[in-house]
Design an enzyme around this catalytic site. Structure first.
Site, PDB file in Angstrom:
ATOM      1  CG  ASP A  33      42.593  35.674  46.073  1.00  0.00           C
ATOM      2  OD1 ASP A  33      42.882  36.432  45.125  1.00  0.00           O
ATOM      3  OD2 ASP A  33      41.723  35.939  46.909  1.00  0.00           O
ATOM      4  CB  SER A  83      32.949  41.815  45.003  1.00  0.00           C
ATOM      5  OG  SER A  83      33.947  42.758  45.354  1.00  0.00           O
ATOM      6  CB  THR A 122      25.121  39.315  46.718  1.00  0.00           C
ATOM      7  OG1 THR A 122      24.590  40.610  46.985  1.00  0.00           O
ATOM      8  CG2 THR A 122      24.928  39.024  45.234  1.00  0.00           C
ATOM      9  CG  ASP A 123      21.358  41.960  49.643  1.00  0.00           C
ATOM     10  OD1 ASP A 123      22.308  42.212  48.871  1.00  0.00           O
ATOM     11  OD2 ASP A 123      20.996  42.756  50.542  1.00  0.00           O
ATOM     12  CD  GLU A 124      24.393  44.369  45.110  1.00  0.00           C
ATOM     13  OE1 GLU A 124      24.462  44.552  43.893  1.00  0.00           O
ATOM     14  OE2 GLU A 124      25.039  45.017  45.941  1.00  0.00           O
ATOM     15  CE1 TYR A 149      29.110  40.867  42.799  1.00  0.00           C
ATOM     16  CE2 TYR A 149      27.191  42.071  43.590  1.00  0.00           C
ATOM     17  CZ  TYR A 149      28.198  41.146  43.800  1.00  0.00           C
ATOM     18  OH  TYR A 149      28.282  40.489  45.009  1.00  0.00           O
ATOM     19  CE  LYS A 153      28.130  36.355  43.995  1.00  0.00           C
ATOM     20  NZ  LYS A 153      29.349  35.584  44.382  1.00  0.00           N
ATOM     21  CE1 TYR A 206      28.933  57.115  44.244  1.00  0.00           C
ATOM     22  CE2 TYR A 206      27.800  55.057  43.802  1.00  0.00           C
ATOM     23  CZ  TYR A 206      28.967  55.789  43.873  1.00  0.00           C
ATOM     24  OH  TYR A 206      30.158  55.179  43.578  1.00  0.00           O
ATOM     25  CG  HIS A 276      21.487  53.598  43.587  1.00  0.00           C
ATOM     26  ND1 HIS A 276      22.030  54.796  43.946  1.00  0.00           N
ATOM     27  CD2 HIS A 276      21.860  52.711  44.545  1.00  0.00           C
ATOM     28  CE1 HIS A 276      22.709  54.642  45.072  1.00  0.00           C
ATOM     29  NE2 HIS A 276      22.618  53.391  45.452  1.00  0.00           N
TER      30      HIS A 276
HETATM   31  P1  NAD Z   1      36.474  41.160  47.267  1.00  0.00           P
HETATM   32  O1  NAD Z   1      36.369  41.838  45.955  1.00  0.00           O
HETATM   33  O2  NAD Z   1      36.982  41.902  48.439  1.00  0.00           O
HETATM   34  O3  NAD Z   1      37.352  39.835  47.126  1.00  0.00           O
HETATM   35  C1  NAD Z   1      37.240  38.958  46.043  1.00  0.00           C
HETATM   36  C2  NAD Z   1      38.467  38.058  46.041  1.00  0.00           C
HETATM   37  O4  NAD Z   1      38.332  37.124  44.963  1.00  0.00           O
HETATM   38  C3  NAD Z   1      39.788  38.797  45.824  1.00  0.00           C
HETATM   39  O5  NAD Z   1      40.761  38.342  46.737  1.00  0.00           O
HETATM   40  C4  NAD Z   1      40.157  38.436  44.388  1.00  0.00           C
HETATM   41  O6  NAD Z   1      41.557  38.447  44.145  1.00  0.00           O
HETATM   42  C5  NAD Z   1      39.558  37.048  44.260  1.00  0.00           C
HETATM   43  N1  NAD Z   1      39.282  36.700  42.862  1.00  0.00           N
HETATM   44  C6  NAD Z   1      38.637  37.457  41.932  1.00  0.00           C
HETATM   45  N2  NAD Z   1      38.599  36.812  40.765  1.00  0.00           N
HETATM   46  C7  NAD Z   1      39.218  35.622  40.942  1.00  0.00           C
HETATM   47  C8  NAD Z   1      39.463  34.513  40.105  1.00  0.00           C
HETATM   48  N3  NAD Z   1      39.094  34.523  38.816  1.00  0.00           N
HETATM   49  N4  NAD Z   1      40.105  33.452  40.626  1.00  0.00           N
HETATM   50  C9  NAD Z   1      40.498  33.432  41.922  1.00  0.00           C
HETATM   51  N5  NAD Z   1      40.299  34.463  42.764  1.00  0.00           N
HETATM   52  C10 NAD Z   1      39.652  35.547  42.287  1.00  0.00           C
HETATM   53  O7  NAD Z   1      35.003  40.596  47.540  1.00  0.00           O
HETATM   54  P2  NAD Z   1      34.213  40.398  48.915  1.00  0.00           P
HETATM   55  O8  NAD Z   1      33.506  41.648  49.245  1.00  0.00           O
HETATM   56  O9  NAD Z   1      35.110  39.767  49.902  1.00  0.00           O
HETATM   57  O10 NAD Z   1      33.109  39.351  48.426  1.00  0.00           O
HETATM   58  C11 NAD Z   1      33.361  37.952  48.518  1.00  0.00           C
HETATM   59  C12 NAD Z   1      32.137  37.199  48.032  1.00  0.00           C
HETATM   60  O11 NAD Z   1      31.012  37.566  48.829  1.00  0.00           O
HETATM   61  C13 NAD Z   1      31.751  37.526  46.589  1.00  0.00           C
HETATM   62  O12 NAD Z   1      31.316  36.335  45.984  1.00  0.00           O
HETATM   63  C14 NAD Z   1      30.580  38.502  46.729  1.00  0.00           C
HETATM   64  O13 NAD Z   1      29.714  38.403  45.638  1.00  0.00           O
HETATM   65  C15 NAD Z   1      29.939  38.003  48.008  1.00  0.00           C
HETATM   66  N6  NAD Z   1      29.208  39.019  48.797  1.00  0.00           N
HETATM   67  C16 NAD Z   1      29.808  40.188  49.150  1.00  0.00           C
HETATM   68  C17 NAD Z   1      29.119  41.103  49.945  1.00  0.00           C
HETATM   69  C18 NAD Z   1      29.758  42.400  50.375  1.00  0.00           C
HETATM   70  O14 NAD Z   1      29.066  43.253  50.940  1.00  0.00           O
HETATM   71  N7  NAD Z   1      31.040  42.612  50.178  1.00  0.00           N
HETATM   72  C19 NAD Z   1      27.806  40.818  50.349  1.00  0.00           C
HETATM   73  C20 NAD Z   1      27.217  39.614  49.966  1.00  0.00           C
HETATM   74  C21 NAD Z   1      27.939  38.715  49.189  1.00  0.00           C
HETATM   75  O1  TDX Z   2      31.101  56.605  47.201  1.00  0.00           O
HETATM   76  C1  TDX Z   2      30.009  56.009  47.262  1.00  0.00           C
HETATM   77  N1  TDX Z   2      28.875  56.733  47.541  1.00  0.00           N
HETATM   78  C2  TDX Z   2      27.642  56.163  47.656  1.00  0.00           C
HETATM   79  O2  TDX Z   2      26.645  56.856  47.926  1.00  0.00           O
HETATM   80  C3  TDX Z   2      29.886  54.590  47.073  1.00  0.00           C
HETATM   81  C4  TDX Z   2      31.096  53.760  46.748  1.00  0.00           C
HETATM   82  C5  TDX Z   2      28.641  54.031  47.189  1.00  0.00           C
HETATM   83  N2  TDX Z   2      27.545  54.785  47.476  1.00  0.00           N
HETATM   84  C6  TDX Z   2      26.247  54.131  47.697  1.00  0.00           C
HETATM   85  C7  TDX Z   2      25.803  53.145  46.637  1.00  0.00           C
HETATM   86  C8  TDX Z   2      25.027  52.136  47.459  1.00  0.00           C
HETATM   87  O3  TDX Z   2      23.705  52.600  47.683  1.00  0.00           O
HETATM   88  O4  TDX Z   2      26.421  53.344  48.885  1.00  0.00           O
HETATM   89  C9  TDX Z   2      25.752  52.095  48.796  1.00  0.00           C
HETATM   90  C10 TDX Z   2      26.753  50.964  48.935  1.00  0.00           C
HETATM   91  O5  TDX Z   2      27.556  50.937  47.776  1.00  0.00           O
HETATM   92  P1  TDX Z   2      28.771  49.874  47.601  1.00  0.00           P
HETATM   93  O6  TDX Z   2      29.665  49.961  48.787  1.00  0.00           O
HETATM   94  O7  TDX Z   2      29.351  50.081  46.256  1.00  0.00           O
HETATM   95  O8  TDX Z   2      28.028  48.477  47.732  1.00  0.00           O
HETATM   96  P2  TDX Z   2      26.806  47.795  46.930  1.00  0.00           P
HETATM   97  O9  TDX Z   2      26.720  48.301  45.555  1.00  0.00           O
HETATM   98  O10 TDX Z   2      25.597  47.898  47.792  1.00  0.00           O
HETATM   99  O11 TDX Z   2      27.321  46.269  46.869  1.00  0.00           O
HETATM  100  C11 TDX Z   2      27.946  45.639  48.016  1.00  0.00           C
HETATM  101  O12 TDX Z   2      27.003  44.864  48.742  1.00  0.00           O
HETATM  102  C12 TDX Z   2      26.487  43.699  48.138  1.00  0.00           C
HETATM  103  C13 TDX Z   2      29.100  44.759  47.560  1.00  0.00           C
HETATM  104  O13 TDX Z   2      30.030  45.537  46.828  1.00  0.00           O
HETATM  105  C14 TDX Z   2      28.596  43.578  46.757  1.00  0.00           C
HETATM  106  O14 TDX Z   2      29.695  42.725  46.432  1.00  0.00           O
HETATM  107  C15 TDX Z   2      27.603  42.812  47.593  1.00  0.00           C
HETATM  108  O15 TDX Z   2      27.039  41.747  46.862  1.00  0.00           O
END
Ligand code: NAD
Ligand code: TDX
Length: 335
Positions: A33, A83, A122-124, A149, A153, A206, A276
């Site tokens: 990391d 992310s 991700t589903d995005e 983003y 991905k 939002y 969005h």
């Molecule tokens: P996060 O941002 O919480 O964590 C990302 C981690 O990756 C951090 O610890 C960061 O330090 C590390 N990192 C970033 N750049 C790096 C690099 N160049 N080298 C080594 N480490 C690095 O993210 P998360 O929410 O835990 O997401 C993890 C994975 O899951 C991502 O690939 C994201 O696209 C995917 N994902 C997230 C969600 C979600 O809702 N959070 C949903 C679907 C998929």
């Molecule tokens: O303050 C807020 N108010 C608000 O209305 C924030 C931070 C977000 N939002 C809305 C935007 C989205 O519709 O809430 C929803 C969720 O937003 P985020 O938490 O920023 O997530 P999203 O953009 O959906 O992406 C997340 O899910 C898919 C993760 O960050 C991604 O890494 C993952 O791939």
């Protein structure tokens, strides 16, 4: 089994390492990391000093470190990424570097040593479901990303798939919907909103709050990744999601207000995010082939998450302040 987990100090990665060690206590994990702003060193303190856990601070773009670590393990579980969609709107460059080139670098090392590679996506990548429609993304949905983003991905998914088709690299990919749960950075919607309420600030909604997400508890996601690693079919993609339908942000915040004993005077409507999206995911394939289904209901998962943030204030106080600084800057750019 010996795993290389990338991004193990972030939200899902650290939950995954906890899950893996509780299910496979004799396995070994190397966590690579970079410790960006999104990582929290406190997430994995319980494993410090254990002989089967090694933390390496480094960048997945660093060819030397990646080569050395990949050569030592049986499988790579690739979480590391930038992310946050809002940050990718502010500055896409790091998203391309880490998410695209970083994944490419890992793939080249995996190819050199012919290592099993699971890519967390991700589903995005599928774009957006039309407002009012009850469509769901599945493994055959064409890619149509909207943000820098999700485009980064999507690019990484294509690279992973190409390494399977061209070089026979043993890969799997999972495309998961929005996760929530303990250890999520307070820049993201659910922890940002909970911690706003805990600090007497309003939830920032939002637009009109009509956009929807298919929320999944992070532990359910980690169980799905475990099943794919152990029993998934090589070359396959698995979609993972929660309710198979969207929960609108208004529905989400109303449930949160109810669970936290607050009312709608705690909501503030702010400028919408550009491009969005809306998401809902069909997870029939992983259910049919690997027997996975979510265990948490949204209400029990959200209550557990609220309890965790209420108890663990010291975990988020500092990062919350930084996250709100970021939003202040982003909002000033919008004006
Ligand atoms: P996060 O941002 O919480 O964590 C990302 C981690 O990756 C951090 O610890 C960061 O330090 C590390 N990192 C970033 N750049 C790096 C690099 N160049 N080298 C080594 N480490 C690095 O993210 P998360 O929410 O835990 O997401 C993890 C994975 O899951 C991502 O690939 C994201 O696209 C995917 N994902 C997230 C969600 C979600 O809702 N959070 C949903 C679907 C998929
Ligand atoms: O303050 C807020 N108010 C608000 O209305 C924030 C931070 C977000 N939002 C809305 C935007 C989205 O519709 O809430 C929803 C969720 O937003 P985020 O938490 O920023 O997530 P999203 O953009 O959906 O992406 C997340 O899910 C898919 C993760 O960050 C991604 O890494 C993952 O791939």
């Amino acid at each position: 089994m010996k795993l290389l987990v990338t991004g193990g100090s972030g939200f899902i990665g650290s939950n995954f390492i906890k899950h893996w060690f509780s299910a496979h206590p004799d396995d070994s994990i190397i966590n690579l990391d970079k410790m960006t702003y999104a990582a929290n060193p406190r997430n994995l303190t319980e494993f410090e000093g254990k002989s089967n856990y090694q933390f390496v601070k480094g960048d997945i773009l660093d060819e030397k470190i990646v080569d050395e670590l990949v050569s030592q393990v049986d499988a790579i579980v690739h979480f590391a990424a930038e992310s946050h969609v809002d940050r990718s709107i502010d500055d896409p460059s790091l998203f391309v570097r880490t998410n695209v080139l970083g994944t490419y670098n890992l793939l080249m090392a995996a190819k050199k040593y012919n290592k099993r590679f699971h890519h967390i996506s991700t589903d995005e990548v599928f774009g957006s479901i039309e407002m009012g429609s009850d469509d769901q993304f599945n493994e055959s949905t064409p890619y149509d990303p909207s943000s820098p983003y999700s485009a980064s991905k999507a690019s990484s998914d294509h690279l992973v798939r190409s390494f399977y088709k061209t070089f026979g690299l043993p890969v799997t990919i999972s495309n998961c919907s929005n996760n929530y749960g303990p250890y999520q950075h307070p820049e993201k919607m659910i922890p940002r909103s909970i911690t706003n309420l805990l600090t007497d600030q309003k939830i920032k909604v939002y637009g009109q709050g009509l956009n929807f997400r298919d929320w999944l508890h992070v532990e359910d996601h980690c169980r799905a990744i475990e099943l794919i690693l152990l029993n998934g079919k090589i070359g396959q993609t698995y979609c993972i999601g929660g309710l198979k339908k969207g929960t609108s942000n208004m529905e989400l915040v109303k449930l949160m207000l109810k669970l936290m004993g607050k009312d709608e005077s705690c909501l503030e409507y702010v400028a919408d995010r550009p491009a969005h999206d809306n998401y809902a995911v069909n997870w029939d394939k992983i259910n049919r082939e690997l027997g996975w289904e979510p265990k948490y209901t949204f209400e029990t998962g959200l209550q557990q998450t609220i309890d965790w943030y209420t108890t663990n204030t010291s975990w988020w106080q500092e990062t919350k302040a930084e996250a709100e600084e970021f939003y202040k800057k982003l909002n000033s750019l919008k004006k």
